[in-house]
Design an enzyme around this catalytic site. Sequence first.
Site, PDB file in Angstrom:
ATOM      1  N   ASN A  91      -2.773  -6.456  -2.965  1.00 55.45           N
ATOM      2  CA  ASN A  91      -2.206  -5.640  -4.039  1.00 55.45           C
ATOM      3  C   ASN A  91      -0.709  -5.863  -4.211  1.00 55.45           C
ATOM      4  OD1 ASN A  91      -2.055  -3.126  -5.866  1.00 55.45           O
ATOM      5  ND2 ASN A  91      -0.681  -2.593  -4.165  1.00 55.45           N
ATOM      6  N   VAL A 117       4.826 -10.605   2.384  1.00 56.61           N
ATOM      7  CA  VAL A 117       3.618 -11.422   2.226  1.00 56.61           C
ATOM      8  C   VAL A 117       3.920 -12.855   1.807  1.00 56.61           C
ATOM      9  CG1 VAL A 117       2.129  -9.439   1.761  1.00 56.61           C
ATOM     10  CG2 VAL A 117       3.227 -10.646  -0.159  1.00 56.61           C
ATOM     11  N   ILE A 130      -1.561   1.209 -16.393  1.00 57.66           N
ATOM     12  CA  ILE A 130      -1.885   2.321 -15.502  1.00 57.66           C
ATOM     13  C   ILE A 130      -0.686   3.256 -15.401  1.00 57.66           C
ATOM     14  CG2 ILE A 130      -2.683   2.928 -13.182  1.00 57.66           C
ATOM     15  CD1 ILE A 130      -4.687   1.225 -14.831  1.00 57.66           C
ATOM     16  N   GLY A 151       0.773  -1.243   0.000  1.00 55.90           N
ATOM     17  CA  GLY A 151       0.000   0.000   0.000  1.00 55.90           C
ATOM     18  C   GLY A 151       0.799   1.284   0.000  1.00 55.90           C
ATOM     19  N   SER A 152       2.110   1.202  -0.177  1.00 56.12           N
ATOM     20  CA  SER A 152       2.931   2.412  -0.003  1.00 56.12           C
ATOM     21  C   SER A 152       3.076   3.257  -1.256  1.00 56.12           C
ATOM     22  CB  SER A 152       4.324   2.022   0.513  1.00 56.12           C
ATOM     23  OG  SER A 152       5.010   1.252  -0.452  1.00 56.12           O
ATOM     24  N   TYR A 158       4.930 -13.469 -14.410  1.00 59.57           N
ATOM     25  CA  TYR A 158       3.911 -12.527 -13.939  1.00 59.57           C
ATOM     26  C   TYR A 158       2.521 -12.963 -14.408  1.00 59.57           C
ATOM     27  CZ  TYR A 158       1.725  -7.987 -12.978  1.00 59.57           C
ATOM     28  OH  TYR A 158       0.916  -6.976 -12.501  1.00 59.57           O
ATOM     29  N   ALA A 159       2.411 -13.347 -15.688  1.00 58.69           N
ATOM     30  CA  ALA A 159       1.123 -13.790 -16.228  1.00 58.69           C
ATOM     31  C   ALA A 159       0.622 -15.027 -15.495  1.00 58.69           C
ATOM     32  CB  ALA A 159       1.244 -14.062 -17.721  1.00 58.69           C
TER      33      ALA A 159
END
Length: 247
Positions: free
Chosen positions: A90, A64, A188, A13-14, A155-156
């Site tokens: 996330n 995590v 994004i 979240g940073s 990643y996929a």
Amino acid sequence: MELTGRNALVTGGSRGIGRAVCLELARQGANVAINYAGSAQAAEEVAQACRELGVEAFAIQANVADAAAVDAMVKEVITRLGRIDILVNNAGITKDRLALQMKEEEFDAVLDTNLKGAFLCMKAVYRPMMKQRYGRVVNLTSIVGLRGNPGQANYAASKAGLIGMSKSIAKELASRGVTVNLVAPGFIDTDMTAALPEAARTALLSSIPMARLGQPEDVARAVAFFASENAGYITGQVLCVDGGMAV
């Protein structure tokens, strides 16, 4: 506000999308625990920005991919806030390379953080959310998990696996009032895309029907929707926030 009185834990979240999610949840009234891996100062800045919106917020460090660290984090958040109503997975990393050159450790590192990390976090809140008969889990997948992308086999795989895992856990928890949904961002406007060469950026835009990059806030609003009462009868779904790329 829509989420007043709710408590959220947001991993990674940073900065970037995670930061935008924390701020949007706070804007809607939720208290927020901001997980980070290494950037304590950035996480504390997000926490301060959330507090300025009138909610309780604090930064909490944990890897995590480490089960013991995740369990300790969830216990601390519950101790400090009383309960966890919303979990946003996330946290994620990339280690891009064509499959032929990809090292085993690069594959494992991405799967450990992006896929196993989300599993460990969901497992840690599983029993508390079942007991309280309420919960909102929102997992950040990616358009890459739906379409693939050259140089991102690891990643996929992590993001596609997250979709299947989330649908499975959604079925396990549905009868207890706990929903599990996914948001799949396209490209994004973050630090990562800002660093792209102009030619690569132009090629990227040509693949987006809306012909522009999305903003972190676009993704955050989708996450906040899934975290709200308005999405109470929706579970196991993927919402693409991608300017039309998945059409």
